[in-house]
Design a protein around this motif. Sequence first.
Motif, PDB file in Angstrom:
ATOM      1  N   GLY A 151       0.808  -1.207   0.000  1.00 15.26           N
ATOM      2  CA  GLY A 151       0.000   0.000   0.000  1.00 15.26           C
ATOM      3  C   GLY A 151       0.841   1.257   0.000  1.00 15.26           C
ATOM      4  N   ILE A 152       0.322   2.309  -0.633  1.00 15.19           N
ATOM      5  CA  ILE A 152       1.073   3.549  -0.802  1.00 15.19           C
ATOM      6  C   ILE A 152       1.349   4.245   0.514  1.00 15.19           C
ATOM      7  CG2 ILE A 152      -1.038   4.862  -1.261  1.00 15.19           C
ATOM      8  CD1 ILE A 152       2.516   5.475  -2.691  1.00 15.19           C
ATOM      9  N   GLU A 153       0.444   4.159   1.474  1.00 14.72           N
ATOM     10  CA  GLU A 153       0.676   4.841   2.742  1.00 14.72           C
ATOM     11  C   GLU A 153       1.870   4.249   3.474  1.00 14.72           C
ATOM     12  OE1 GLU A 153      -0.732   7.619   3.427  1.00 14.72           O
ATOM     13  OE2 GLU A 153      -1.986   7.416   1.641  1.00 14.72           O
ATOM     14  N   ALA A 154       1.966   2.918   3.498  1.00 18.62           N
ATOM     15  CA  ALA A 154       3.114   2.264   4.140  1.00 18.62           C
ATOM     16  C   ALA A 154       4.398   2.612   3.405  1.00 18.62           C
ATOM     17  CB  ALA A 154       2.905   0.758   4.185  1.00 18.62           C
ATOM     18  N   VAL A 155       4.336   2.656   2.084  1.00 14.06           N
ATOM     19  CA  VAL A 155       5.527   2.949   1.289  1.00 14.06           C
ATOM     20  C   VAL A 155       6.023   4.366   1.560  1.00 14.06           C
ATOM     21  CG1 VAL A 155       6.352   3.318  -1.076  1.00 14.06           C
ATOM     22  CG2 VAL A 155       5.041   1.259  -0.516  1.00 14.06           C
ATOM     23  N   THR A 156       5.130   5.365   1.512  1.00 11.94           N
ATOM     24  CA  THR A 156       5.571   6.745   1.724  1.00 11.94           C
ATOM     25  C   THR A 156       6.072   6.965   3.148  1.00 11.94           C
ATOM     26  OG1 THR A 156       3.260   7.390   2.145  1.00 11.94           O
ATOM     27  CG2 THR A 156       4.123   7.719  -0.084  1.00 11.94           C
ATOM     28  N   GLU A 157       5.447   6.323   4.120  1.00 16.56           N
ATOM     29  CA  GLU A 157       5.918   6.428   5.504  1.00 16.56           C
ATOM     30  C   GLU A 157       7.342   5.915   5.637  1.00 16.56           C
ATOM     31  OE1 GLU A 157       5.157   4.270   9.825  1.00 16.56           O
ATOM     32  OE2 GLU A 157       3.580   4.194   8.292  1.00 16.56           O
ATOM     33  N   HIS A 158       7.636   4.800   4.977  1.00 18.31           N
ATOM     34  CA  HIS A 158       8.955   4.199   5.131  1.00 18.31           C
ATOM     35  C   HIS A 158      10.005   4.834   4.226  1.00 18.31           C
ATOM     36  CE1 HIS A 158       6.462   1.208   7.202  1.00 18.31           C
ATOM     37  NE2 HIS A 158       7.551   1.008   7.922  1.00 18.31           N
ATOM     38  N   ILE A 159       9.588   5.528   3.176  1.00 19.13           N
ATOM     39  CA  ILE A 159      10.534   6.371   2.437  1.00 19.13           C
ATOM     40  C   ILE A 159      11.072   7.450   3.369  1.00 19.13           C
ATOM     41  CG2 ILE A 159      10.726   8.121   0.624  1.00 19.13           C
ATOM     42  CD1 ILE A 159       8.752   6.394  -1.022  1.00 19.13           C
ATOM     43  N   ARG A 160      10.166   8.063   4.127  1.00 19.30           N
ATOM     44  CA  ARG A 160      10.592   9.087   5.088  1.00 19.30           C
ATOM     45  C   ARG A 160      11.527   8.496   6.151  1.00 19.30           C
ATOM     46  NH1 ARG A 160       8.016  13.869   7.152  1.00 19.30           N
ATOM     47  NH2 ARG A 160       6.013  13.356   6.205  1.00 19.30           N
ATOM     48  N   GLN A 161      11.227   7.268   6.594  1.00 18.38           N
ATOM     49  CA  GLN A 161      12.106   6.603   7.561  1.00 18.38           C
ATOM     50  C   GLN A 161      13.497   6.379   6.973  1.00 18.38           C
ATOM     51  OE1 GLN A 161      11.553   5.794  10.733  1.00 18.38           O
ATOM     52  NE2 GLN A 161       9.400   6.395  10.835  1.00 18.38           N
ATOM     53  N   CYS A 162      13.553   6.049   5.684  1.00 22.79           N
ATOM     54  CA  CYS A 162      14.851   5.894   5.028  1.00 22.79           C
ATOM     55  C   CYS A 162      15.604   7.217   4.998  1.00 22.79           C
ATOM     56  CB  CYS A 162      14.667   5.351   3.612  1.00 22.79           C
ATOM     57  SG  CYS A 162      14.241   3.596   3.518  1.00 22.79           S
ATOM     58  N   TRP A 163      14.904   8.316   4.670  1.00 21.53           N
ATOM     59  CA  TRP A 163      15.543   9.630   4.717  1.00 21.53           C
ATOM     60  C   TRP A 163      16.133   9.886   6.104  1.00 21.53           C
ATOM     61  CZ3 TRP A 163      11.087  13.022   2.238  1.00 21.53           C
ATOM     62  CH2 TRP A 163      11.054  12.792   0.860  1.00 21.53           C
ATOM     63  N   ALA A 164      15.350   9.598   7.123  1.00 22.69           N
ATOM     64  CA  ALA A 164      15.806   9.853   8.497  1.00 22.69           C
ATOM     65  C   ALA A 164      17.013   9.004   8.859  1.00 22.69           C
ATOM     66  CB  ALA A 164      14.660   9.605   9.476  1.00 22.69           C
ATOM     67  N   SER A 165      17.123   7.812   8.267  1.00 17.64           N
ATOM     68  CA  SER A 165      18.228   6.920   8.618  1.00 17.64           C
ATOM     69  C   SER A 165      19.572   7.415   8.096  1.00 17.64           C
ATOM     70  CB  SER A 165      17.954   5.499   8.116  1.00 17.64           C
ATOM     71  OG  SER A 165      18.090   5.402   6.711  1.00 17.64           O
ATOM     72  N   LEU A 166      19.544   8.488   7.299  1.00 15.57           N
ATOM     73  CA  LEU A 166      20.796   9.132   6.914  1.00 15.57           C
ATOM     74  C   LEU A 166      21.518   9.665   8.149  1.00 15.57           C
ATOM     75  CD1 LEU A 166      22.325   9.889   4.286  1.00 15.57           C
ATOM     76  CD2 LEU A 166      21.065  12.044   4.287  1.00 15.57           C
ATOM     77  N   TYR A 167      20.762   9.839   9.237  1.00 12.52           N
ATOM     78  CA  TYR A 167      21.327  10.400  10.466  1.00 12.52           C
ATOM     79  C   TYR A 167      21.196   9.436  11.644  1.00 12.52           C
ATOM     80  CZ  TYR A 167      21.884  14.664   7.870  1.00 12.52           C
ATOM     81  OH  TYR A 167      22.289  15.589   6.942  1.00 12.52           O
ATOM     82  N   THR A 168      21.373   8.137  11.385  1.00 13.11           N
ATOM     83  CA  THR A 168      21.536   7.222  12.515  1.00 13.11           C
ATOM     84  C   THR A 168      22.820   7.596  13.247  1.00 13.11           C
ATOM     85  OG1 THR A 168      22.800   5.596  11.232  1.00 13.11           O
ATOM     86  CG2 THR A 168      20.390   5.328  11.283  1.00 13.11           C
ATOM     87  N   ALA A 169      22.904   7.226  14.516  1.00  6.61           N
ATOM     88  CA  ALA A 169      24.114   7.528  15.287  1.00  6.61           C
ATOM     89  C   ALA A 169      25.339   6.888  14.634  1.00  6.61           C
ATOM     90  CB  ALA A 169      23.947   7.025  16.720  1.00  6.61           C
TER      91      ALA A 169
END
Length: 377
Positions: A151-169
Amino acid sequence: MSTTISQTTPYIYDFDEPGESRLEMLGGKCASLVSLTAAGMPVPPGFTVTTSSYDAFVAETGISEQIRSLLDGLDPADTDRVEEVSAQIREAICSRPVPDAVRQETRTAYERLQSRFEEPVPVAVRSSATAEDLPGASFAGQQDTYLGLQGIEAVTEHIRQCWASLYTARAITYRMRNGIPDEGLSMAVAVQKMVNARVAGVAITMNPTTGDRSQITVDSSWGVGEMVVSGEVTPDNFVLDKVTLVTVGQTIGDKHAELQKDPETGDLIEVPVDEQRRKAPSLTEQQLMALGALAKRAERHYGCPQDIEWALDADLPEGEDLLLLQSRPETVFSGSTTPAGDSQPGTQSQPAGSTAGAATGFSMSGITSSMLNGRSG
């Protein structure tokens, strides 16, 4: 033609779209997938949410100054502070609105991908940073991958999570300690048909234990390959002669469990492997030879030893089911002018254990920290 920030910078780029696979637009992983697709390799279809999408998000939300301020003067040895800064940056990325144009183009691309199949298929959403999959660097486990999304909602949510993972510790610390600047850093994301893996694993076009380039090493296990990387199963390990593709050494692992798609929910679930399959090799000699040939194709394509991620798709007929999920440069021995253990073709060498993650820093999920439907793996 996709709506663009400029005429040359699209928000979306299909894997099979003609053109040059530019690292700055696609990130390391997606640039590789586009290049492999163009070379005729058997890559599952998908598309890239390009770095332009991330850059538009950062520009529109104005969070770049906040990120720069938080990173300024940060001591990578102060792990508590790094964790705190990481959490603040990731929360900022996950809480700001995504530009409408980016959101709409992503939805259109997702619907276009789904239209290629008779019924909806789950997808993998995979990080593809501009500073990854580069020779001489190992970014394993720093950014996120999410598997089996529907589903598109799950996909777009996790795209954002991938963006955020650029700044894992871990990513912040690695870049600071290796002098990789944050300026100009960006993140693309792959959205790709999820393989219904019957068997999966990694192949390295050298022996990572010895550096012997006359051999190919293979780790394989039943189901989705994430359990190999997480250490939850011991995979089978095979050593092939690179010229003849004959198996010259093997160790059969326990393979006590596998990840498979739940037929009712579509989620990935862990199921036990029966005793007979635990003791049986997960790959036949014919499959190993086909995998070895594919690994050699990837090495010839890139001109250097490769770590590749592969799977046998249960939805495809035998002989057409071997898929290439990722290929990246081997980063330890390939830079050496006289590789350790380099020997003549045909030399027999017994494996020294599982190769996944050994010596090269390779990760089954494409040098990412794998996650299943948002659950850390």
